[in-house]
Design a protein around this motif. Structure first.
Motif, PDB file in Angstrom:
ATOM      1  N   LEU A 352       0.744  -1.236   0.039  1.00 64.08           N
ATOM      2  CA  LEU A 352      -0.048   0.083   0.011  1.00 64.08           C
ATOM      3  C   LEU A 352       0.713   1.250   0.079  1.00 64.08           C
ATOM      4  CD1 LEU A 352      -2.621  -1.091   2.579  1.00 64.08           C
ATOM      5  CD2 LEU A 352      -2.717  -1.142   0.033  1.00 64.08           C
ATOM      6  N   HIS A 365     -13.048  -5.002   5.812  1.00 62.57           N
ATOM      7  CA  HIS A 365     -14.162  -5.615   5.239  1.00 62.57           C
ATOM      8  C   HIS A 365     -13.959  -7.272   5.487  1.00 62.57           C
ATOM      9  CE1 HIS A 365     -14.753  -2.310   2.718  1.00 62.57           C
ATOM     10  NE2 HIS A 365     -13.431  -2.005   2.576  1.00 62.57           N
ATOM     11  N   THR A 373     -18.844  -5.546   9.249  1.00 59.82           N
ATOM     12  CA  THR A 373     -17.577  -4.525   8.744  1.00 59.82           C
ATOM     13  C   THR A 373     -17.482  -3.883   9.856  1.00 59.82           C
ATOM     14  OG1 THR A 373     -18.678  -4.463   6.410  1.00 59.82           O
ATOM     15  CG2 THR A 373     -17.282  -2.745   7.246  1.00 59.82           C
ATOM     16  N   SER A 375     -15.671  -0.284  11.507  1.00 58.22           N
ATOM     17  CA  SER A 375     -15.138   0.967  11.078  1.00 58.22           C
ATOM     18  C   SER A 375     -14.458   1.839  12.239  1.00 58.22           C
ATOM     19  CB  SER A 375     -16.189   1.804  10.350  1.00 58.22           C
ATOM     20  OG  SER A 375     -16.624   1.367   9.466  1.00 58.22           O
ATOM     21  N   ASP A 430     -14.341  -6.560  -5.976  1.00 60.08           N
ATOM     22  CA  ASP A 430     -14.805  -5.370  -5.129  1.00 60.08           C
ATOM     23  C   ASP A 430     -15.338  -5.706  -3.809  1.00 60.08           C
ATOM     24  OD1 ASP A 430     -13.570  -3.514  -7.123  1.00 60.08           O
ATOM     25  OD2 ASP A 430     -15.849  -3.462  -8.176  1.00 60.08           O
ATOM     26  N   VAL A 435      -8.788  -4.205   3.727  1.00 62.30           N
ATOM     27  CA  VAL A 435      -8.902  -3.108   4.549  1.00 62.30           C
ATOM     28  C   VAL A 435      -8.809  -1.593   3.437  1.00 62.30           C
ATOM     29  CG1 VAL A 435      -7.835  -1.599   6.271  1.00 62.30           C
ATOM     30  CG2 VAL A 435      -7.593  -4.000   6.280  1.00 62.30           C
ATOM     31  N   THR A 436      -9.682  -0.994   3.936  1.00 66.95           N
ATOM     32  CA  THR A 436      -9.903   0.340   2.947  1.00 66.95           C
ATOM     33  C   THR A 436      -9.429   1.354   3.943  1.00 66.95           C
ATOM     34  OG1 THR A 436     -11.820  -0.163   1.654  1.00 66.95           O
ATOM     35  CG2 THR A 436     -11.365   2.117   1.716  1.00 66.95           C
ATOM     36  N   GLN A 438      -9.350   5.865   4.198  1.00 67.99           N
ATOM     37  CA  GLN A 438     -10.020   7.040   3.728  1.00 67.99           C
ATOM     38  C   GLN A 438      -9.434   8.192   4.440  1.00 67.99           C
ATOM     39  OE1 GLN A 438     -14.285   6.136   4.334  1.00 67.99           O
ATOM     40  NE2 GLN A 438     -14.393   4.711   2.680  1.00 67.99           N
ATOM     41  N   GLU A 444     -11.151   7.584  -0.929  1.00 70.14           N
ATOM     42  CA  GLU A 444     -10.017   6.443  -0.687  1.00 70.14           C
ATOM     43  C   GLU A 444      -8.731   6.678  -0.847  1.00 70.14           C
ATOM     44  OE1 GLU A 444      -9.292   2.422  -3.154  1.00 70.14           O
ATOM     45  OE2 GLU A 444     -11.432   2.327  -2.300  1.00 70.14           O
ATOM     46  N   ARG A 447      -6.212   0.685  -0.746  1.00 71.37           N
ATOM     47  CA  ARG A 447      -7.258  -0.343  -0.352  1.00 71.37           C
ATOM     48  C   ARG A 447      -6.279  -1.606  -0.584  1.00 71.37           C
ATOM     49  NH1 ARG A 447     -13.367  -1.854  -2.007  1.00 71.37           N
ATOM     50  NH2 ARG A 447     -13.520  -3.868  -1.081  1.00 71.37           N
ATOM     51  N   ARG A 449      -7.032  -5.626  -0.975  1.00 67.81           N
ATOM     52  CA  ARG A 449      -8.042  -6.649  -1.180  1.00 67.81           C
ATOM     53  C   ARG A 449      -7.295  -8.062  -1.212  1.00 67.81           C
ATOM     54  NH1 ARG A 449      -9.100  -2.599  -5.012  1.00 67.81           N
ATOM     55  NH2 ARG A 449     -11.225  -1.719  -4.861  1.00 67.81           N
ATOM     56  N   SER A 466      -1.936  -1.107  -4.026  1.00 62.65           N
ATOM     57  CA  SER A 466      -1.943   0.152  -4.692  1.00 62.65           C
ATOM     58  C   SER A 466      -1.463   0.270  -5.995  1.00 62.65           C
ATOM     59  CB  SER A 466      -1.107   1.179  -4.006  1.00 62.65           C
ATOM     60  OG  SER A 466      -1.586   1.609  -2.758  1.00 62.65           O
TER      61      SER A 466
END
Length: 499
Positions: A352, A365, A373, A375, A430, A435-436, A438, A444, A447, A449, A466
């Motif tokens: 990243l 996620h 989820t 946050s 998607d 982890v995302t 922001q 964003e 992220r 995936r 990235s």
């Protein structure tokens, strides 16, 4: 005059006599003895750059003498070295940088070398020949100056010294060497180590750093090898490297450092013989590899390498040129491999690309469908992390900080396909777990995936970060990340979890 006055006069007379005797003892006896001791100390030194009685290293009142010029004439040839702008250079029979470690050792030895004994006060010609001094095995000439109290004196003729010493045969009994000093008829013995130190060919005095480059000082690197060509650059020495050609992408600083360090590690094995030099230079006009290193300070360093068969043996030669310097040398053939890299070798393995200070929200996620989820948000009023979902609560500040730090440093174990037509074959979409990150506006920043286990290596997972490259990330590294609610929420029992 009464009795008391007479006694006082007598005491004064005795004191004056005692004082006179003391002054006589110092100036008439003690001071000459000290001068003799200083003279003896100066005579014991092989390179006595100070006159007897002169304040200096023997008296401990001034700095060590500074050597500025050396000539070492031995059977292998004569080498002349000179201190220029605080750097030792060989000025004859070639013009080249001298090995600062070797010269420093020599200067230290010359400064400290002392005679062991005086063998002959007035030797005959037969004595001189018997000790191997009629045709000396080595002649060492040195120039130095004795610094004044302020450390100056380099340009003061009164503080200059020139000394010539001749070395003869070795004394097989104790390993010492027979020595004479110009202007001194006597024959001495001195430590044998002095002779071994000086019996060197010119090339042994030369600096062997064939590639004078260091990554922290560089701004740009241009390489053209047998199979590949690339350009690396950065705006300042504090900025990260990027690959500018043949494609543009952020480069792995560690890989750039390893490349430059590997090249810098190859020293000159030897130097071409004069009869071969022209042939070597002609071959270097069409090098197998070449590179230009642009430095922050100073001119660029240009390097060329080639292979050439000489006397039936294939050898690798390098020519390095920088500022007013040039070095032509034989190096290890592996030096060619240090530059033979593919552009993909410089791809940054950081998963990243983000700055921790830009992150104001973390969304975790779940890997399994139907999972919760999580946050975590940075409260603008307190500057502390708080749980936002699946429930509102205080967050463990150090755990959140640890998570961000680990994500910032997370590296892939391997890099696979670039810009695949289908990420789904790696189990990545998607809706994949991960982890995302922001920013304060909800945009964003980065992220992660996560996909399915790597085929043939189930201890790794396919991942997308990235870049547009398919990455392989260690499962154990991911499992160590604090991604579970119980780890992040303040007041909850600690537990490990995975997305």
């Amino acid at each position: 005059m009464n009795v008391q006055q007479k006694n006082l006069v007598t005491l004064l007379a005795v004191a004056l006599v005692a004082g006179g005797l003391g002054l006589y003892a110092y100036f008439g006896v003690m001071q000459p003895e000290q001068q003799d001791a200083q003279r003896k100390q100066a005579e014991e030194k092989v390179f006595a750059v100070q006159s007897p009685g002169e304040p200096g290293t023997d008296g401990g009142t001034s700095p060590e003498p500074v050597f500025t010029w050396l000539s070492v004439d031995v059977a292998q040839g004569k080498t002349v070295m000179e201190l220029q702008d605080n750097t030792w250079r060989i000025t004859s029979p070639v013009s080249a940088l001298a090995d600062k470690t070797e010269v420093s050792t020599l200067v230290s030895q010359l400064s400290a070398a002392k005679f062991k004994a005086t063998l002959e006060e007035n030797p005959t010609d037969a004595d001189i020949e018997r000790y191997g001094l009629k045709q000396p095995r080595a002649t060492i000439m040195a120039r130095a100056y004795v610094p004044d109290a302020q450390g100056g004196g380099a340009d003061d003729p009164a503080r200059q010294r020139s000394i010539t010493v001749y070395l003869g045969l070795e004394n097989n009994f104790d390993g010492s060497v027979y020595v004479r000093r110009e202007g001194d008829p006597r024959v001495y013995t001195a430590q044998g180590g002095l002779r071994f130190l000086l019996l060197k060919h010119t090339n042994e005095w030369r600096d062997r750093v064939a590639f004078p480059v260091e990554e922290p000082s560089l701004l740009r690197i241009e390489v053209k090898a047998r199979k590949n060509a690339f350009v690396l650059e950065r705006a300042t020495t504090e900025k990260p490297w990027k690959l500018a050609q043949p494609v543009e992408l952020r480069a792995a600083t560690g890989q750039v450092t390893r490349m430059v360090s590997a090249l810098n590690g190859y020293r000159a094995i030897s130097f071409p013989e004069p009869k071969h030099e022209e042939k070597v230079r002609q071959a270097l006009e069409k090098p197998l590899a070449q590179a230009t290193f642009v430095r922050k300070i100073g001119g660029p360093v240009r390097v060329r390498l080639t292979e050439l068969e000489l006397d039936g043996v294939k050898q690798t030669f390098a020519l390095s040129e920088w500022d007013s310097e040039s070095m032509l040398s034989q190096v290890d053939s592996l030096a060619l491999n240090a530059l033979e890299l593919e552009p993909k070798d410089f791809k940054d393995r950081k998963v990243l690309s983000f700055s921790v200070r830009d992150v104001h929200r973390i969304v975790i996620h779940p890997a399994a469908p139907g999972g919760e989820t999580i946050s975590v948000v940075l409260a603008p009023d307190t500057g502390k992390w708080e749980m936002a979902s699946p429930m509102v609560a205080n967050a463990r500040q150090f755990k959140v900080a640890s998570l961000l730090g680990s994500l910032e440093k997370l590296e892939a174990s391997a890099i696979g396909e670039s810009s695949p037509k289908s990420w789904s074959k790696y189990g990545i979409s998607d809706t994949s777990g991960g982890v995302t990150l922001q920013d304060a506006q909800g945009q964003e920043v980065a992220r992660l995936r996560l996909g399915t286990p790597v085929k043939g290596n189930p201890q790794r997972l396919w991942a997308r970060g990235s870049s547009e490259d398919v990455l392989e990330v260690e499962k154990s590294t991911l499992e160590a990340l604090p991604l579970a609610l119980t780890e992040l929420m303040d007041g909850a029992p600690a537990a490990s979890g995975t997305p």
